[in-house]
Scaffold this motif. Structure first.
Motif, PDB file in Angstrom:
ATOM      1  N   ARG A   1       4.616  15.315   2.166  1.00  0.00           N
ATOM      2  CA  ARG A   1       3.806  15.039   3.362  1.00  0.00           C
ATOM      3  C   ARG A   1       2.459  14.437   3.016  1.00  0.00           C
ATOM      4  O   ARG A   1       1.952  13.562   3.722  1.00  0.00           O
ATOM      5  CB  ARG A   1       3.613  16.331   4.164  1.00  0.00           C
ATOM      6  N   ASP A   2       1.854  14.907   1.915  1.00  0.00           N
ATOM      7  CA  ASP A   2       0.530  14.410   1.539  1.00  0.00           C
ATOM      8  C   ASP A   2       0.560  12.909   1.262  1.00  0.00           C
ATOM      9  O   ASP A   2      -0.400  12.193   1.555  1.00  0.00           O
ATOM     10  CB  ASP A   2       0.003  15.154   0.309  1.00  0.00           C
ATOM     11  N   LYS A   3       1.648  12.419   0.691  1.00  0.00           N
ATOM     12  CA  LYS A   3       1.755  10.985   0.424  1.00  0.00           C
ATOM     13  C   LYS A   3       1.877  10.187   1.724  1.00  0.00           C
ATOM     14  O   LYS A   3       1.339   9.082   1.826  1.00  0.00           O
ATOM     15  CB  LYS A   3       2.951  10.697  -0.478  1.00  0.00           C
ATOM     16  N   VAL A   4       2.571  10.765   2.705  1.00  0.00           N
ATOM     17  CA  VAL A   4       2.683  10.080   3.997  1.00  0.00           C
ATOM     18  C   VAL A   4       1.319  10.019   4.684  1.00  0.00           C
ATOM     19  O   VAL A   4       0.925   8.982   5.239  1.00  0.00           O
ATOM     20  CB  VAL A   4       3.716  10.792   4.893  1.00  0.00           C
ATOM     21  N   VAL A   5       0.569  11.122   4.649  1.00  0.00           N
ATOM     22  CA  VAL A   5      -0.781  11.138   5.222  1.00  0.00           C
ATOM     23  C   VAL A   5      -1.680  10.145   4.486  1.00  0.00           C
ATOM     24  O   VAL A   5      -2.473   9.419   5.100  1.00  0.00           O
ATOM     25  CB  VAL A   5      -1.374  12.564   5.169  1.00  0.00           C
ATOM     26  N   LEU A   6      -1.557  10.103   3.152  1.00  0.00           N
ATOM     27  CA  LEU A   6      -2.329   9.145   2.360  1.00  0.00           C
ATOM     28  C   LEU A   6      -1.989   7.722   2.767  1.00  0.00           C
ATOM     29  O   LEU A   6      -2.885   6.871   2.901  1.00  0.00           O
ATOM     30  CB  LEU A   6      -2.048   9.358   0.871  1.00  0.00           C
ATOM     31  N   TYR A   7      -0.721   7.438   2.981  1.00  0.00           N
ATOM     32  CA  TYR A   7      -0.293   6.093   3.394  1.00  0.00           C
ATOM     33  C   TYR A   7      -0.923   5.705   4.725  1.00  0.00           C
ATOM     34  O   TYR A   7      -1.440   4.586   4.883  1.00  0.00           O
ATOM     35  CB  TYR A   7       1.229   6.068   3.477  1.00  0.00           C
TER      36      TYR A   7
ATOM     37  N   LEU B   1       0.805  -1.226   0.000  1.00  0.00           N
ATOM     38  CA  LEU B   1       0.000   0.000   0.000  1.00  0.00           C
ATOM     39  C   LEU B   1       0.833   1.269   0.000  1.00  0.00           C
ATOM     40  O   LEU B   1       0.276   2.361  -0.083  1.00  0.00           O
ATOM     41  CB  LEU B   1      -0.929   0.011   1.228  1.00  0.00           C
ATOM     42  N   VAL B   2       2.139   1.166   0.078  1.00  0.00           N
ATOM     43  CA  VAL B   2       2.976   2.354   0.215  1.00  0.00           C
ATOM     44  C   VAL B   2       2.989   3.152  -1.096  1.00  0.00           C
ATOM     45  O   VAL B   2       3.218   2.603  -2.167  1.00  0.00           O
ATOM     46  CB  VAL B   2       4.409   1.968   0.645  1.00  0.00           C
ATOM     47  N   PRO B   3       2.701   4.476  -1.040  1.00  0.00           N
ATOM     48  CA  PRO B   3       2.693   5.292  -2.253  1.00  0.00           C
ATOM     49  C   PRO B   3       4.004   6.019  -2.507  1.00  0.00           C
ATOM     50  O   PRO B   3       4.112   6.795  -3.457  1.00  0.00           O
ATOM     51  CB  PRO B   3       1.570   6.292  -1.965  1.00  0.00           C
ATOM     52  N   VAL B   4       5.008   5.847  -1.632  1.00  0.00           N
ATOM     53  CA  VAL B   4       6.300   6.509  -1.805  1.00  0.00           C
ATOM     54  C   VAL B   4       7.358   5.461  -2.124  1.00  0.00           C
ATOM     55  O   VAL B   4       7.235   4.289  -1.767  1.00  0.00           O
ATOM     56  CB  VAL B   4       6.688   7.296  -0.542  1.00  0.00           C
TER      57      VAL B   4
ATOM     58  N   ALA C   1      18.592  10.707   2.302  1.00  0.00           N
ATOM     59  CA  ALA C   1      17.986   9.369   2.261  1.00  0.00           C
ATOM     60  C   ALA C   1      17.297   9.100   3.596  1.00  0.00           C
ATOM     61  O   ALA C   1      17.648   8.175   4.326  1.00  0.00           O
ATOM     62  CB  ALA C   1      19.039   8.300   1.973  1.00  0.00           C
ATOM     63  N   ALA C   2      16.328   9.932   3.912  1.00  0.00           N
ATOM     64  CA  ALA C   2      15.658   9.843   5.210  1.00  0.00           C
ATOM     65  C   ALA C   2      14.713   8.644   5.240  1.00  0.00           C
ATOM     66  O   ALA C   2      13.892   8.472   4.333  1.00  0.00           O
ATOM     67  CB  ALA C   2      14.877  11.121   5.482  1.00  0.00           C
ATOM     68  N   PRO C   3      14.818   7.814   6.273  1.00  0.00           N
ATOM     69  CA  PRO C   3      13.902   6.658   6.354  1.00  0.00           C
ATOM     70  C   PRO C   3      12.504   7.083   6.792  1.00  0.00           C
ATOM     71  O   PRO C   3      12.329   8.040   7.551  1.00  0.00           O
ATOM     72  CB  PRO C   3      14.560   5.767   7.411  1.00  0.00           C
ATOM     73  N   LEU C   4      11.507   6.386   6.293  1.00  0.00           N
ATOM     74  CA  LEU C   4      10.123   6.569   6.716  1.00  0.00           C
ATOM     75  C   LEU C   4       9.803   5.482   7.733  1.00  0.00           C
ATOM     76  O   LEU C   4       9.852   4.282   7.417  1.00  0.00           O
ATOM     77  CB  LEU C   4       9.183   6.466   5.518  1.00  0.00           C
ATOM     78  N   ARG C   5       9.505   5.882   8.944  1.00  0.00           N
ATOM     79  CA  ARG C   5       9.234   4.937  10.026  1.00  0.00           C
ATOM     80  C   ARG C   5       7.725   4.820  10.226  1.00  0.00           C
ATOM     81  O   ARG C   5       7.031   5.818  10.361  1.00  0.00           O
ATOM     82  CB  ARG C   5       9.913   5.381  11.312  1.00  0.00           C
ATOM     83  N   VAL C   6       7.252   3.583  10.246  1.00  0.00           N
ATOM     84  CA  VAL C   6       5.826   3.316  10.389  1.00  0.00           C
ATOM     85  C   VAL C   6       5.615   2.385  11.576  1.00  0.00           C
ATOM     86  O   VAL C   6       6.221   1.305  11.634  1.00  0.00           O
ATOM     87  CB  VAL C   6       5.236   2.682   9.115  1.00  0.00           C
ATOM     88  N   ALA C   7       4.770   2.808  12.505  1.00  0.00           N
ATOM     89  CA  ALA C   7       4.424   1.983  13.664  1.00  0.00           C
ATOM     90  C   ALA C   7       2.941   1.678  13.611  1.00  0.00           C
ATOM     91  O   ALA C   7       2.125   2.592  13.409  1.00  0.00           O
ATOM     92  CB  ALA C   7       4.775   2.697  14.965  1.00  0.00           C
ATOM     93  N   VAL C   8       2.584   0.413  13.771  1.00  0.00           N
ATOM     94  CA  VAL C   8       1.182   0.010  13.676  1.00  0.00           C
ATOM     95  C   VAL C   8       0.807  -0.849  14.871  1.00  0.00           C
ATOM     96  O   VAL C   8       1.660  -1.480  15.509  1.00  0.00           O
ATOM     97  CB  VAL C   8       0.897  -0.764  12.367  1.00  0.00           C
TER      98      VAL C   8
ATOM     99  N   GLU D   1       6.088   8.584  10.146  1.00  0.00           N
ATOM    100  CA  GLU D   1       6.842   9.828  10.212  1.00  0.00           C
ATOM    101  C   GLU D   1       8.221   9.629   9.596  1.00  0.00           C
ATOM    102  O   GLU D   1       8.763   8.521   9.567  1.00  0.00           O
ATOM    103  CB  GLU D   1       6.967  10.328  11.648  1.00  0.00           C
ATOM    104  N   ILE D   2       8.766  10.722   9.098  1.00  0.00           N
ATOM    105  CA  ILE D   2      10.086  10.684   8.475  1.00  0.00           C
ATOM    106  C   ILE D   2      11.138  11.054   9.508  1.00  0.00           C
ATOM    107  O   ILE D   2      10.889  11.853  10.422  1.00  0.00           O
ATOM    108  CB  ILE D   2      10.135  11.647   7.268  1.00  0.00           C
ATOM    109  N   ASP D   3      12.314  10.437   9.419  1.00  0.00           N
ATOM    110  CA  ASP D   3      13.426  10.771  10.298  1.00  0.00           C
ATOM    111  C   ASP D   3      13.991  12.128   9.880  1.00  0.00           C
ATOM    112  O   ASP D   3      14.402  12.319   8.732  1.00  0.00           O
ATOM    113  CB  ASP D   3      14.506   9.693  10.199  1.00  0.00           C
ATOM    114  N   VAL D   4      14.007  13.099  10.789  1.00  0.00           N
ATOM    115  CA  VAL D   4      14.366  14.481  10.436  1.00  0.00           C
ATOM    116  C   VAL D   4      15.830  14.804  10.724  1.00  0.00           C
ATOM    117  O   VAL D   4      16.212  15.976  10.678  1.00  0.00           O
ATOM    118  CB  VAL D   4      13.457  15.477  11.186  1.00  0.00           C
ATOM    119  N   GLN D   5      16.672  13.835  10.995  1.00  0.00           N
ATOM    120  CA  GLN D   5      18.080  14.121  11.241  1.00  0.00           C
ATOM    121  C   GLN D   5      18.736  14.686   9.983  1.00  0.00           C
ATOM    122  O   GLN D   5      18.578  14.151   8.887  1.00  0.00           O
ATOM    123  CB  GLN D   5      18.804  12.848  11.678  1.00  0.00           C
ATOM    124  N   ARG D   6      19.513  15.762  10.146  1.00  0.00           N
ATOM    125  CA  ARG D   6      20.103  16.441   9.004  1.00  0.00           C
ATOM    126  C   ARG D   6      21.039  15.530   8.217  1.00  0.00           C
ATOM    127  O   ARG D   6      21.086  15.573   6.985  1.00  0.00           O
ATOM    128  CB  ARG D   6      20.887  17.670   9.470  1.00  0.00           C
TER     129      ARG D   6
END
Length: 364
Positions: free
Chosen positions: A15-21, A4-7, A47-54, A37-42
């Motif tokens: 951000r809209d794609k993350v909200v959609l996901y 189901l991931v759109p990114v 190549a920021a990882p997208l972290r998903v908790a369910v 949420e995306i990892d915001v470390q500079r």
């Protein structure tokens, strides 16, 4: 989750794609809670990882409730779902809705999503309606292929419908159709339940061939809801809906494919589905529909608001109509987690009648 991931890796953050996901994961029924949420470390910006908790939904889920609106009166609803039928990840859903005018039982079986968010649905439905002196009993079953991983989900539908119909207790007939259709939706809003900004659009086109229906027809319908925040405390809502059926006559077409309007979520100031084609003392569906609405809400604090609105529309059978049913009035609003509670006092100008309308949420 991956299906189901759109990114995709390497894409610019949206951000809209993350909200959609998040929304797609919740709508799948497999999860009770989702946080993405995306990892915001500079140092990870390229190549920021997208972290998903369910949190998984329970395998079996039952819910029941009672409600009321001025369209159909008191309402009882119960639902049951099994998120993992025979340990196959297929989902089974059932819903029973009972009110004074509509009684509906539907069973659904959904396949797990495949890559790209593609999934299939099989359904069967039994429904009885008694609206404006027209009584119908319908049996329907069908299958759809759905594409749901994008901001514009779509579906291809094949469904069979058989209907017994009685008008004013006198005229009766039987109708059937094997329907082929395609549906497309578009949504971009700032909130899922009570949006203030954005749009919700949908369109469907389909039909039934002569050899597989009691009346051959082609049908199209489109609707739109547009949300505009005019100030910190003022919202504007524009709604519209248009539909048409092309056929030799409306007779023989199952009522689910014809149009009526009027009521809490369409043209206020008129009874539920009381605007349509007059036949033998009843109001039945026609082959044309046009509805529009303008509503402004001023909010006092976070939850309470007052709205003013103008609705207009008609449902008829052929040609063009110059007479439009208009309704206008004032209403109160109260925001809740399931959508705004709406109480409206509306004047139906075509019939010189005042009506009180009570409902919850928006009719997208």
């Amino acid at each position: 989750m991956e299906n189901l991931v759109p990114v995709h890796p390497g894409e610019v953050y949206d951000r809209d794609k993350v909200v959609l996901y998040q929304r797609r994961l919740l709508e799948s029924g497999y999860f009770a809670s989702v946080q993405a949420e995306i990892d915001v470390q500079r140092e990870l910006a390229d190549a920021a990882p997208l972290r998903v908790a369910v949190i998984d939904s329970p395998k079996h889920h039952v819910e029941s409730g009672i409600g009321y609106n001025t369209d159909v009166g008191p309402r009882f609803e119960t639902r049951y779902s099994n998120q993992d039928v025979f340990s196959s990840a297929w989902r089974f859903r059932s819903s029973l809705n009972l009110d004074q005018k509509i009684q509906n039982l539907q069973l659904d079986l959904d396949t797990p999503p495949r890559p790209g968010g593609v999934w299939n649905n099989l359904f069967t439905r039994a429904r009885q309606q008694d609206i404006q002196n027209e009584t119908t009993r319908e049996l329907a079953m069908g299958v759809s292929q759905n594409y749901g991983a994008t901001a514009a989900p779509s579906a291809y539908i094949v469904s069979a419908h058989a209907e017994d119909r009685t008008v004013s207790g006198v005229i009766s007939d039987t109708r059937h159709a094997l329907y082929f259709g395609v549906r497309k939706g578009f949504r971009r809003t700032d909130a899922l339940i009570s949006p203030r900004e954005g749009y919700v659009l949908s369109a469907e086109i389909g039909g039934a061939p002569n050899a597989l229906a009691s009346q051959q027809f082609v049908r199209g319908i489109a609707s739109a809801s547009l949300f505009f925040p005019l100030s910190r405390s003022g919202d504007l809502l524009l709604r519209g809906q248009a539909g048409a059926v092309r056929s030799q006559a409306r007779e023989g077409i199952p009522s689910t494919f014809l149009f009526r309007t009027g009521g809490d979520q369409t043209v206020r100031g008129y009874a539920f589905e009381s605007i349509g084609v007059e036949e033998a003392g009843a109001v039945v569906g026609g082959r044309r529909l046009l509805v529009g609405s303008v509503e402004y809400t001023h909010w006092f604090g976070d939850n309470w608001g007052v709205a003013g609105f103008v609705d207009a529309g008609n449902a008829w059978d052929a040609g063009l109509r110059s007479d439009v049913a208009t309704g206008y009035g004032l209403g109160a609003r109260f925001r809740t987690p399931i959508g705004p509670i709406r109480a409206d006092l509306a004047y139906g100008a075509l019939r010189s009648d005042w009506r009180l309308h009570f409902s919850v949420g928006y009719g997208f």
